[in-house]
Structures are given as structure tokens and as C-alpha cells.
Design a protein around this motif. Structure first.
Motif, short mmCIF file in Angstrom:
data_model
loop_
_atom_site.label_atom_id
_atom_site.label_comp_id
_atom_site.label_asym_id
_atom_site.label_seq_id
_atom_site.Cartn_x
_atom_site.Cartn_y
_atom_site.Cartn_z
N UNK A 1 55.35 39.68 46.37
CA UNK A 1 54.36 39.41 45.32
C UNK A 1 55.13 38.84 44.14
N UNK A 2 54.60 37.81 43.52
CA UNK A 2 55.31 37.18 42.41
C UNK A 2 54.39 37.00 41.21
N UNK A 3 54.76 37.63 40.09
CA UNK A 3 54.06 37.35 38.84
C UNK A 3 54.62 36.04 38.30
N UNK A 4 53.83 35.00 38.43
CA UNK A 4 54.30 33.66 38.11
C UNK A 4 54.42 33.40 36.61
N UNK A 5 53.94 34.33 35.80
CA UNK A 5 53.90 34.09 34.36
C UNK A 5 54.91 34.91 33.58
N UNK B 1 49.04 36.19 38.37
CA UNK B 1 49.29 37.09 37.26
C UNK B 1 49.25 38.53 37.70
N UNK B 2 49.53 39.45 36.78
CA UNK B 2 49.42 40.87 37.08
C UNK B 2 50.25 41.31 38.26
N UNK C 1 40.14 40.45 43.98
CA UNK C 1 40.78 41.44 44.85
C UNK C 1 40.87 40.99 46.31
N UNK C 2 40.68 39.72 46.59
CA UNK C 2 40.69 39.25 47.97
C UNK C 2 41.40 37.90 48.06
#
Length: 199
Positions: free
Chosen positions: A155-159, A126-127, A94-95
Motif C-alpha cells: 500500500x502506498x500513500x502517494x502524497x 491517500x490515507x 472502500x472498494x
């Protein structure tokens, strides 16, 4: 006259910092893509990647008569000379990552060389795509007197499919590149405003 005004625009120097030390890091891939975008399509903005991996763990015993170890002094000089900052960091618990926090702390030692400058942050993972790390970084920025752009957020969900990066961590997704470019333009505008050079 418009061409002359564009030519007179100051060059904004951006220090790019990556919270991940991993080879092939998606977050390093975002920084690399940002550097290419600046070269190809944004006038008056240059990004220099600033490596944080050589920095020792923060230890005030290393501060002698107001000076720091040479590697720290060199890092602080790059931060001081930059007009603004682009942070790219994955989310750990979370950081932000330990290496990035360490770098931030070294440059905040007296005198704080982060102060009164613009900043933006991007993250891939992820997430939630590293979003919680960004909120924590914003909190840190309050004490540092950093001025983060509020929008657009990145924010990018790379998966998620389709793939955003190739096997070497190079950003290949065109829509993501356009989102990244919007972040850079917002950072440039805020940096110019803070430098007092906007009309």
C-alpha cells in the motif's frame, strides 16, 4: 549447472491491469515501474499492460451464441494466455474501481479465464494507500479461484513526503521500487509453483 538451470526457467507472463483510467495515474505509474523492474532485474518474468478502457459495460445481451463482442474476446484472450496477474487500483468507496470490476466480470463469464492462476495487487492513494480496495479484491478472488500472494503487501500513500512520483506519474522513489520488486518476486514464485514447474 546453476547457469543452465536459470536459463531453463520458464518465462512467466504477467497481465498488468490498472483500475484507474486517469492520465498520469499513480497506479498506472506503479505498473509502469513494475514493467521496468522486470526488464532490468528479474529474469524469467514479463509484464504486459492490458488496457481495460475499451471494454463496454457488462451486459449479457451482448453475448450471442456463447461469443462476446470482439473487444471483449480480445481482452479475455489476453487474460487466458497470462500465467498470472498484477492488479493496480486506487480505492473508491472502500472498494476497487468500477472499470476494474467491469473487466473482472467480463473475464469471469463462462468459461472463467481467471481460474487457478496467481495474482498480486498494489495500490497508491491517500490515507491507507488503497488498502481497503485490496481486501475487497481478495474477496472477489475467492469466487474467481485466483490465488493472491499473501505477503508482502503493498500500500502506498502517494502524497506523503518525500514525493514518490514525479509530475508525470513516474515512480521515482528507490525504496518504493524495492518494495515493488519484492512483490514481483513473490508473484513469480507463486506462479511457478502453481504451474508445477518448481522443483
Amino acid at each position: 549447472m546453476q547457469v543452465a538451470a536459470m536459463a531453463a526457467q520458464p518465462v512467466i507472463k504477467v497481465a498488468g491491469l490498472c483500475g484507474s483510467l486517469r492520465k498520469g495515474s499513480y497506479n498506472r505509474g506503479l505498473l509502469n515501474a513494475a514493467m521496468e523492474i522486470c526488464k532490468d532485474s528479474i529474469t524469467g518474468m514479463e509484464i504486459e499492460y492490458v488496457d481495460i478502457s475499451p471494454l463496454p459495460f457488462l451486459n449479457t445481451d451482448l453475448e450471442v451464441n456463447g461469443t462476446y463482442p470482439p473487444v471483449v474476446e480480445a481482452f479475455r484472450k489476453k487474460i487466458e494466455e497470462a500465467d498470472c496477474f498484477l492488479f493496480a487500483s486506487p480505492e473508491y468507496n472502500y472498494s476497487i474501481t468500477g472499470p476494474l470490476k467491469n473487466a473482472i466480470d467480463w473475464a469471469s463469464r463462462p468459461p472463467n479465464v481467471w481460474a487457478d492462476k496467481a495474482a498480486a495487487m498494489v495500490s497508491a492513494g491517500g490515507g491507507f494507500g488503497g488498502g481497503r480496495s485490496q481486501y475487497h479484491l481478495r474477496q472477489i478472488g475467492v469466487f474467481l479461484d485466483l490465488h493472491f500472494i499473501n505477503k508482502p503487501e503493498f500500500f502506498l500513500n502517494a502524497f506523503q513526503q518525500p514525493p514518490k512520483f514525479d509530475s508525470d506519474g513516474v515512480l521515482t522513489d528507490e525504496e518504493t521500487k524495492q518494495r515493488l520488486r519484492a512483490v514481483l518476486l513473490a508473484l513469480q514464485a507463486l506462479a511457478l509453483k502453481l504451474k508445477g514447474k518448481c522443483e
